[in-house]
Design a protein around this motif. Sequence first.
Motif, PDB file in Angstrom:
ATOM      1  N   ALA A  20     -10.329 -37.699  -5.035  1.00  0.00           N
ATOM      2  CA  ALA A  20     -10.347 -37.025  -6.323  1.00  0.00           C
ATOM      3  C   ALA A  20     -10.389 -38.064  -7.732  1.00  0.00           C
ATOM      4  O   ALA A  20     -10.141 -39.279  -7.517  1.00  0.00           O
ATOM      5  N   PRO A  21     -10.746 -37.572  -8.842  1.00  0.00           N
ATOM      6  CA  PRO A  21     -10.556 -38.332 -10.156  1.00  0.00           C
ATOM      7  C   PRO A  21      -9.230 -38.855 -10.362  1.00  0.00           C
ATOM      8  O   PRO A  21      -8.283 -38.352  -9.925  1.00  0.00           O
ATOM      9  N   GLU A  22      -8.936 -40.240 -10.948  1.00  0.00           N
ATOM     10  CA  GLU A  22      -7.787 -40.789 -10.988  1.00  0.00           C
ATOM     11  C   GLU A  22      -6.973 -40.146 -11.721  1.00  0.00           C
ATOM     12  O   GLU A  22      -5.577 -40.277 -11.371  1.00  0.00           O
ATOM     13  N   ALA A  23      -7.356 -39.433 -12.572  1.00  0.00           N
ATOM     14  CA  ALA A  23      -6.262 -38.844 -13.633  1.00  0.00           C
ATOM     15  C   ALA A  23      -4.942 -37.948 -13.123  1.00  0.00           C
ATOM     16  O   ALA A  23      -4.010 -38.413 -13.308  1.00  0.00           O
ATOM     17  N   SER A  24      -5.228 -36.855 -12.519  1.00  0.00           N
ATOM     18  CA  SER A  24      -4.304 -35.714 -12.817  1.00  0.00           C
ATOM     19  C   SER A  24      -3.790 -34.958 -11.202  1.00  0.00           C
ATOM     20  O   SER A  24      -3.234 -34.114 -11.399  1.00  0.00           O
ATOM     21  N   ALA A  25      -4.306 -35.259 -10.280  1.00  0.00           N
ATOM     22  CA  ALA A  25      -4.029 -34.579  -8.934  1.00  0.00           C
ATOM     23  C   ALA A  25      -2.690 -34.765  -8.735  1.00  0.00           C
ATOM     24  O   ALA A  25      -2.074 -35.824  -8.665  1.00  0.00           O
ATOM     25  N   THR A  26      -2.050 -33.517  -8.608  1.00  0.00           N
ATOM     26  CA  THR A  26      -0.568 -33.446  -8.378  1.00  0.00           C
ATOM     27  C   THR A  26      -0.365 -32.511  -7.360  1.00  0.00           C
ATOM     28  O   THR A  26      -0.882 -31.347  -7.548  1.00  0.00           O
ATOM     29  N   ASN A  27       0.621 -32.762  -6.471  1.00  0.00           N
ATOM     30  CA  ASN A  27       1.208 -31.649  -5.438  1.00  0.00           C
ATOM     31  C   ASN A  27       2.578 -31.087  -5.932  1.00  0.00           C
ATOM     32  O   ASN A  27       3.276 -31.882  -6.431  1.00  0.00           O
ATOM     33  N   TYR A  28       2.651 -29.961  -5.386  1.00  0.00           N
ATOM     34  CA  TYR A  28       3.933 -29.068  -5.661  1.00  0.00           C
ATOM     35  C   TYR A  28       4.382 -28.382  -4.476  1.00  0.00           C
ATOM     36  O   TYR A  28       3.403 -28.097  -3.628  1.00  0.00           O
ATOM     37  N   SER A  29       5.601 -28.012  -4.572  1.00  0.00           N
ATOM     38  CA  SER A  29       6.167 -27.308  -3.451  1.00  0.00           C
ATOM     39  C   SER A  29       6.523 -26.005  -4.163  1.00  0.00           C
ATOM     40  O   SER A  29       7.543 -26.274  -4.875  1.00  0.00           O
ATOM     41  N   LEU A  30       6.107 -24.863  -3.843  1.00  0.00           N
ATOM     42  CA  LEU A  30       6.733 -23.708  -4.497  1.00  0.00           C
ATOM     43  C   LEU A  30       7.612 -22.852  -3.471  1.00  0.00           C
ATOM     44  O   LEU A  30       7.106 -22.645  -2.481  1.00  0.00           O
ATOM     45  N   TRP A  31       8.688 -22.324  -4.058  1.00  0.00           N
ATOM     46  CA  TRP A  31       9.730 -21.507  -3.263  1.00  0.00           C
ATOM     47  C   TRP A  31       9.666 -20.186  -3.717  1.00  0.00           C
ATOM     48  O   TRP A  31      10.210 -19.925  -4.907  1.00  0.00           O
ATOM     49  N   ILE A  32       9.477 -19.199  -2.849  1.00  0.00           N
ATOM     50  CA  ILE A  32       9.400 -17.720  -3.001  1.00  0.00           C
ATOM     51  C   ILE A  32      10.459 -17.014  -2.539  1.00  0.00           C
ATOM     52  O   ILE A  32      10.419 -17.054  -1.137  1.00  0.00           O
ATOM     53  N   HIS A  33      11.523 -16.625  -3.088  1.00  0.00           N
ATOM     54  CA  HIS A  33      12.439 -16.032  -2.431  1.00  0.00           C
ATOM     55  C   HIS A  33      12.187 -14.540  -1.864  1.00  0.00           C
ATOM     56  O   HIS A  33      11.147 -13.824  -2.310  1.00  0.00           O
ATOM     57  N   GLY A  34      13.066 -13.856  -1.175  1.00  0.00           N
ATOM     58  CA  GLY A  34      12.819 -12.539  -0.835  1.00  0.00           C
ATOM     59  C   GLY A  34      13.622 -11.655  -1.549  1.00  0.00           C
ATOM     60  O   GLY A  34      13.848 -11.583  -2.888  1.00  0.00           O
ATOM     61  N   LYS A  35      14.155 -10.511  -0.901  1.00  0.00           N
ATOM     62  CA  LYS A  35      14.948  -9.386  -1.281  1.00  0.00           C
ATOM     63  C   LYS A  35      15.912  -9.689  -2.177  1.00  0.00           C
ATOM     64  O   LYS A  35      16.843 -10.779  -1.961  1.00  0.00           O
ATOM     65  N   ASN A  36      16.104  -8.895  -3.496  1.00  0.00           N
ATOM     66  CA  ASN A  36      17.190  -9.160  -4.352  1.00  0.00           C
ATOM     67  C   ASN A  36      16.768 -10.555  -5.086  1.00  0.00           C
ATOM     68  O   ASN A  36      16.538 -10.619  -6.095  1.00  0.00           O
ATOM     69  N   GLY A  37      17.302 -11.796  -4.598  1.00  0.00           N
ATOM     70  CA  GLY A  37      16.959 -12.913  -5.241  1.00  0.00           C
ATOM     71  C   GLY A  37      18.141 -13.560  -5.986  1.00  0.00           C
ATOM     72  O   GLY A  37      17.977 -14.452  -6.713  1.00  0.00           O
ATOM     73  N   GLY A  38      19.236 -13.084  -5.940  1.00  0.00           N
ATOM     74  CA  GLY A  38      20.585 -13.873  -6.339  1.00  0.00           C
ATOM     75  C   GLY A  38      20.461 -13.768  -7.943  1.00  0.00           C
ATOM     76  O   GLY A  38      21.152 -14.825  -8.623  1.00  0.00           O
ATOM     77  N   GLY A  39      20.033 -13.077  -8.791  1.00  0.00           N
ATOM     78  CA  GLY A  39      20.248 -13.080 -10.241  1.00  0.00           C
ATOM     79  C   GLY A  39      19.201 -14.493 -11.038  1.00  0.00           C
ATOM     80  O   GLY A  39      19.673 -14.747 -11.925  1.00  0.00           O
ATOM     81  N   THR A  40      18.263 -14.759 -10.169  1.00  0.00           N
ATOM     82  CA  THR A  40      17.406 -15.760 -10.640  1.00  0.00           C
ATOM     83  C   THR A  40      16.647 -15.602 -12.188  1.00  0.00           C
ATOM     84  O   THR A  40      16.488 -13.955 -12.399  1.00  0.00           O
TER      85      THR A  40
END
Length: 294
Positions: A20-40
């Motif tokens: 990839a080009p040098e500039a900007s490739a970044t990895n992320y970890s996305l966390w998707i919760h379930g039912k209700n979700g604790g007031g997030t």
Amino acid sequence: MNSPIRTAALAATAFALLAAPEASATNYSLWIHGKNGGGTQIGNYADFSNWGPSSVSAGVNKKAVNWNGSQSIASQNGYIRNALDCFCTGTNWCYIAVHSAGDMQIGYTLALYGSSARNIKNATPGAGGVCGDAGGTQTGWNIKWVDVASGAGGGSELADNGDWAVSDPIVTDLKTGNARAKYNHNVTGSKWFYMFAASKGTAYSGILPGQDDEAVAYHSTGGVSVKGSFCNPGDWFCDGTLNTGTAATSNGKALWSFHTVSFRDSNESYNHYQNGNWENIVGVVRQDMATYAY
């Protein structure tokens, strides 16, 4: 819980990043919760209050994808697409971790929108979690894989039998017939779903067939394409054994396409609930993400 599939994906990703080009490739970890979700806080990608302390390692550049977990999958799905647009387009790539009904959210997203045109975003969220355009479009999202902690993509008999508050729209979605008909679970955009199935059930979860984690049974958490009573090896009074990997159950029931059982709780050690502290089956997935999502 590595596998030949995951090893190949990691190798391909490493090559892509090097090319990839040098500039900007970044990895992320996305966390998707379930039912209700604790007031997030919806749109606040730093709010991990549903999961546990945000200081805990849970994959590279982790982000919390929050939605109103009492409402329907369809009405809340825009928040999932916003997050994927933000962090998983252009030169950026994502690892996805989901819990319970979060499995339905990502499955629904990929089945219905995985081949749609997406604006490439700048990974800088504004109010409500929406990122600015970086220019250009692409088809779908850059996703390496999906780790699924006690996935509810196949629904739960607790919803079928009114064991949860029936006034919440999410409960209607979680009825087994509705969950399995809501979208085509075989259509994942060729993204692999790594299923982590827990089995520390209790007496009051006897309404759930086969092995369960107090909330969801193996037919769902294992990604089996049909409902049934599936158990650990050697257990009696079950339709069949939930095998690891991509193999069908011992009585020949196939998994959905691009689903593999990465972890089966053969010792009945983990239940469904993270308890705001990355516990139980969520803790197993957190460790997997910390190890492989880099």
